[in-house]
Each structure stands twice: as C-alpha cells, then as structure tokens.
Design a protein around this motif. Structure first.
Motif, PDB file in Angstrom:
ATOM      1  N   GLN A  38       0.845  -1.214   0.000  1.00  0.00           N
ATOM      2  CA  GLN A  38       0.000   0.000   0.000  1.00  0.00           C
ATOM      3  C   GLN A  38       0.871   1.251   0.000  1.00  0.00           C
ATOM      4  O   GLN A  38       0.615   2.200  -0.731  1.00  0.00           O
ATOM      5  CB  GLN A  38      -0.956  -0.009   1.205  1.00  0.00           C
ATOM      6  N   MET A  44       8.676   5.985   2.925  1.00  0.00           N
ATOM      7  CA  MET A  44       7.458   5.633   3.672  1.00  0.00           C
ATOM      8  C   MET A  44       7.530   4.173   4.125  1.00  0.00           C
ATOM      9  O   MET A  44       6.564   3.647   4.679  1.00  0.00           O
ATOM     10  CB  MET A  44       6.226   5.771   2.761  1.00  0.00           C
ATOM     11  N   ASP A  96      -5.903   0.182  11.083  1.00  0.00           N
ATOM     12  CA  ASP A  96      -7.176   0.516  10.434  1.00  0.00           C
ATOM     13  C   ASP A  96      -7.021   0.939   8.976  1.00  0.00           C
ATOM     14  O   ASP A  96      -7.860   1.644   8.435  1.00  0.00           O
ATOM     15  CB  ASP A  96      -7.847   1.654  11.219  1.00  0.00           C
ATOM     16  N   VAL A  97      -5.927   0.518   8.345  1.00  0.00           N
ATOM     17  CA  VAL A  97      -5.714   0.968   6.956  1.00  0.00           C
ATOM     18  C   VAL A  97      -6.401   0.003   5.985  1.00  0.00           C
ATOM     19  O   VAL A  97      -6.911  -1.044   6.382  1.00  0.00           O
ATOM     20  CB  VAL A  97      -4.210   1.138   6.646  1.00  0.00           C
ATOM     21  N   PRO A 129     -12.439   6.809   6.211  1.00  0.00           N
ATOM     22  CA  PRO A 129     -12.255   5.441   5.700  1.00  0.00           C
ATOM     23  C   PRO A 129     -11.758   4.486   6.783  1.00  0.00           C
ATOM     24  O   PRO A 129     -12.128   3.319   6.817  1.00  0.00           O
ATOM     25  CB  PRO A 129     -11.208   5.604   4.584  1.00  0.00           C
ATOM     26  N   HIS A 237       3.709  14.580   4.132  1.00  0.00           N
ATOM     27  CA  HIS A 237       3.234  13.283   3.624  1.00  0.00           C
ATOM     28  C   HIS A 237       3.011  13.398   2.110  1.00  0.00           C
ATOM     29  O   HIS A 237       2.601  14.458   1.621  1.00  0.00           O
ATOM     30  CB  HIS A 237       1.916  12.968   4.352  1.00  0.00           C
TER      31      HIS A 237
HETATM   32  C1  UD1 Z   1      -3.015   5.717   4.625  1.00  0.00           C
HETATM   33  C2  UD1 Z   1      -4.129   5.225   5.548  1.00  0.00           C
HETATM   34  C3  UD1 Z   1      -4.238   6.156   6.738  1.00  0.00           C
HETATM   35  C4  UD1 Z   1      -2.908   6.322   7.439  1.00  0.00           C
HETATM   36  C5  UD1 Z   1      -1.886   6.795   6.405  1.00  0.00           C
HETATM   37  C6  UD1 Z   1      -0.519   6.968   7.009  1.00  0.00           C
HETATM   38  C7  UD1 Z   1      -6.045   4.097   4.490  1.00  0.00           C
HETATM   39  C8  UD1 Z   1      -7.463   4.238   4.142  1.00  0.00           C
HETATM   40  N1  UD1 Z   1      -5.414   5.236   4.889  1.00  0.00           N
HETATM   41  O1  UD1 Z   1      -3.388   6.990   4.124  1.00  0.00           O
HETATM   42  O2  UD1 Z   1      -5.163   5.601   7.673  1.00  0.00           O
HETATM   43  O3  UD1 Z   1      -3.035   7.252   8.472  1.00  0.00           O
HETATM   44  O4  UD1 Z   1      -1.809   5.816   5.362  1.00  0.00           O
HETATM   45  O5  UD1 Z   1       0.397   7.411   6.066  1.00  0.00           O
HETATM   46  O6  UD1 Z   1      -5.506   3.019   4.432  1.00  0.00           O
HETATM   47  N2  UD1 Z   1       1.642   7.913  -1.817  1.00  0.00           N
HETATM   48  C9  UD1 Z   1       2.927   8.030  -2.286  1.00  0.00           C
HETATM   49  N3  UD1 Z   1       3.845   7.106  -1.859  1.00  0.00           N
HETATM   50  C10 UD1 Z   1       3.543   6.107  -1.007  1.00  0.00           C
HETATM   51  C11 UD1 Z   1       2.224   6.000  -0.563  1.00  0.00           C
HETATM   52  C12 UD1 Z   1       1.283   6.911  -0.972  1.00  0.00           C
HETATM   53  O7  UD1 Z   1       3.257   8.921  -3.040  1.00  0.00           O
HETATM   54  O8  UD1 Z   1       4.436   5.310  -0.665  1.00  0.00           O
HETATM   55  C13 UD1 Z   1       0.640   8.929  -2.244  1.00  0.00           C
HETATM   56  C14 UD1 Z   1      -0.123   8.529  -3.474  1.00  0.00           C
HETATM   57  O9  UD1 Z   1      -0.389   9.678  -4.200  1.00  0.00           O
HETATM   58  C15 UD1 Z   1      -1.427   8.003  -2.910  1.00  0.00           C
HETATM   59  C16 UD1 Z   1      -1.609   8.882  -1.679  1.00  0.00           C
HETATM   60  O10 UD1 Z   1      -0.289   9.117  -1.194  1.00  0.00           O
HETATM   61  O11 UD1 Z   1      -2.478   8.090  -3.794  1.00  0.00           O
HETATM   62  C17 UD1 Z   1      -2.435   8.268  -0.610  1.00  0.00           C
HETATM   63  O12 UD1 Z   1      -1.925   6.996  -0.218  1.00  0.00           O
HETATM   64  P1  UD1 Z   1      -2.904   5.914   0.458  1.00  0.00           P
HETATM   65  O13 UD1 Z   1      -2.165   4.704   0.873  1.00  0.00           O
HETATM   66  O14 UD1 Z   1      -4.093   5.711  -0.417  1.00  0.00           O
HETATM   67  O15 UD1 Z   1      -3.454   6.667   1.731  1.00  0.00           O
HETATM   68  P2  UD1 Z   1      -2.714   7.591   2.811  1.00  0.00           P
HETATM   69  O16 UD1 Z   1      -3.202   8.963   2.668  1.00  0.00           O
HETATM   70  O17 UD1 Z   1      -1.246   7.352   2.822  1.00  0.00           O
END
Ligand code: UD1
Length: 367
Positions: A38, A44, A96-97, A129, A237
C-alpha cells in the motif's frame, strides 16, 4: 503453528515490529511477513524496516495506490491467492488501513482465523475510511487485541463476545520506548538548526484536511501566522505534498521563512523532533498517542478521535481544522496552560509480549 503478520502502510510498521520480535522470541510459531505494498516509496517504507529491525517481507503483494475500492480489491485478490497456495493458522492484521480490512476479509472467507491488533477503537465518524475499516475488521476477527479501555467497551457494545477481547496495551509505545535513546543520539533537531523547546512540529495527511483546497489554504495561512510566534517544522506526507502543489500552496509555506518543509522523515527522526518540540499540530492517530507518553502538548486537528484516552489522560486537545480553535489552543500552549499527561495503563513497553502470549494461547486452542 504458522501465522502471517500483515503490514502495508507506514503506521503499521511500528506496530508490527514489537509483535514480530516477541513472537520470534517465543520460538513456537513460524511467522510469515506479508507486505501489501500500500505504501511503496522508500521513505514511507524501507527506512522503517531497517530502523525498526523488521525482517524483509516473505511476500510482497505490490498493491500500490488507487481509489479505496481499487486498492482494497487488489490487496484482497493477491492475498487470497497467497492463502490458497499456503494457508497459515491465523492472519494477524494491525490498525485501520485498507490493507487491514483487505487481508482480514481474504483470510476469514477461507476459514483462516483473524487476529486484530489495535481492535475496538471508534471515532464514530463513518466519513473516515479508517472507521469503516475498523468496524468491519472487528466484526470478522476471532481474536481482538485492544490498546485502551474504550476499545473494550466499544466491542462489548457491538456484541463481540468478551472471551475474544484482550486488553493488551499499546504496541506502538513499545517501539517508542525502544527507539528513544537511538533517536536522541541522532541530534536531529540541532542538525536542522532547531533549538530544544523552541519550535512546533506539524504533520497533516487526513483527506478531511488536505483534499479540499479551501480547507488546505486556510490551514497553510494559519501555519504561516503561527510560525511568526514559533518556528515550525513540517515533514510533508506524499498525499499532502500532491495536494499542496495542486493548490499552489507549497511556495506560501516555504516563503514564510519560518516553516521548514521536509520530505517524509524516518521513525527516529520524527521521534527526535517530537520529543524536543514545544507543541505538535497533527491529524495523525499515532502521534496523539506518542505525545501522551512524551508529555508534549498535542493539537489534534480532527473533530473527533478514536483514541479518547489521549484526551482524558494524555496531552491531546481536539481542535478540528477551525483556525480560531487552533489559534486559541496554540496560545494556551505558549502561555503554559496545558494539562500534564497522566500514566497510561499498559502503555509500558511490554504490549508486544502480551500480544504474543495471547496469540500463542489462541493458536493452541485451535489445535
Ligand atoms: C493511509 C491510511 C491512513 C494512514 C496513512 C498513514 C487508508 C485508508 N489510509 O493513508 O489511515 O493514516 O496511510 O500514512 O488506508 N503515496 C505516495 N507514496 C507512497 C504511498 C502513498 O506517493 O508510498 C501517495 C499517493 O499519491 C497516494 C496517496 O499518497 O495516492 C495516498 O496513499 P494511500 O495509501 O491511499 O493513503 P494515505 O493517505 O497514505
């Protein structure tokens, strides 16, 4: 006895680490570490595995980003495939992810027992979510390991049999206690030119705070205003980075000259910044808990929390994303008007060992 430990997103890693270690020390259970993918950026991801001494994953599902449906579905499908090839006695999921619910669901449908670490937390806000992920995971889990008393009350109210519920404390605090000295040794705030107690730490990533450009602009303007009183450091982030660029707001933060913007930082770097700062402004669940142990004032930029003990006994005050509420709370911190943290039962550095014992006992009951 065989179990899978599942991790996918950054906040999972500091919860998995002490549990993996405690189970390894028991010597009675074979562990397979499953990384859903994920989160995938090295900053990260890999950096947490190396700092926290987590062994390399045995399987990587390569899920990546996407809409909630797409991401959850990809993880569900690929974990199911893995389970069909090689089925453990139980799957242990954390937090809770999306990875949590996806793997719990794949397991339960194949008759693999589900253990949920950090069960029972409820914000009662189904627009989040994570709240959906929590409620659903707990509904299908066979063994529910809870970090604070409110979690037990919530599960009992939802009709979960008491014998499935175990109050074990907070595994993330095991990691904090273990890493504190190593994080201090980094001298990280000084390396960034920050003095002890003379800066604030900001983190922001919740969709409710960053996805709407109007809300994000209001928060950026507020940070610039607050930074005139106290310099701020802001590890950003990836989700927030994208949102700031899209709304043309990154420059505004940087040009203030009082806000140090960073790429995502490591666990130890974040701990070092947290421990030495005057105040934390965050929407992270984990940091609400960590500031409670470190006794650092925490302005929680959410309207609610699934971790109420951080408000009743910790240092967290809910301020939402309302500029005036944040301003008032910030002023209270600067004036020294802030509650001191009370002891938090079972947040003692030994939760991982308790989790391992409950899991071992649970697995014995299956054979
Ligand atoms: C996720 C969790 C959240 C947690 C957070 C911690 C869910 C629903 N949400 O949110 O509960 O608090 O992680 O970080 O599971 N992205 C990158 N690189 C990465 C990962 C993500 O660039 O390694 C960017 C991408 O544009 C992606 C966005 O971040 O679309 C969101 O990532 P995602 O895993 O969907 O949710 P988080 O906001 O990270």
């Amino acid at each position: 006895m065989n179990i899978d430990l599942v991790a996918g997103a950054r906040p999972n890693f500091m919860k998995l680490a002490p549990v993996e270690r405690a189970i390894r020390n028991l010597g009675t259970i074979n562990v397979r570490i499953i990384h859903t993918g994920q989160h995938y950026d090295p900053e990260m991801n890999e950096v947490f595995f190396s700092e926290l001494g987590i062994p390399n994953p045995d399987a990587h599902l390569g899920a990546g980003s996407g809409t909630h449906g797409a991401q959850t579905a990809r993880i569900l499908e690929s974990y199911e495939r893995l389970l069909l090839e090689d089925r453990p006695d139980a799957t242990v999921v954390f937090g809770d992810v999306n990875s949590t619910i996806a793997c719990a669901l794949a397991a339960v449908k194949l008759g693999v027992r589900v253990v949920h670490v950090e069960a029972g937390l409820r914000s009662f806000d189904r627009s989040m979510p994570e709240e959906i992920n929590r409620v659903l995971t707990d509904a299908i889990a066979d063994c529910l390991l809870v970090s604070e008393p409110s979690g037990v009350d919530n599960l009992i109210r939802e009709g979960i049999p008491a014998e499935k519920i175990h109050l074990v404390g907070n595994v993330m605090i095991d990691t904090l206690i273990q890493e504190l000295n190593r994080s201090r040794a980094l001298d990280y705030p000084a390396k960034l030119g920050l003095s002890h107690g003379e800066y604030g730490l900001v983190t922001l990533h919740r969709p409710a705070n960053v996805d709407d450009p109007v809300v994000l602009k209001r928060l950026v303007e507020l940070f610039v205003e607050l930074a005139a009183h106290l310099p701020l450091v802001f590890p950003i982030h990836p989700r927030t980075q994208t949102a700031l660029k899209r709304a043309n707001l990154l420059n505004q933060l940087q040009e203030s000259g009082r806000i140090l913007c960073l790429s995502p930082i490591s666990y130890r770097e974040n701990l070092a910044l947290m421990e030495a700062c005057r105040v934390v402004l965050t929407d992270s669940g984990g940091m609400q808990e960590e500031t409670a142990i470190l006794n650092i004032p925490c302005l929680t930029m959410r309207p609610n929390t699934e971790r109420p003990i951080t408000v009743s006994r910790g240092t967290s005050r809910l301020v939402g994303n309302d500029a005036e509420q944040i301003r008032v709370a910030f002023t209270d911190v600067i004036a020294g008007r802030w509650a001191v943290a009370q002891p938090l039962p079972l947040w003692d550095g030994h939760a991982g060992v308790r989790v391992a014992c409950v899991i071992e006992h649970f697995l014995h009951g299956l054979h």
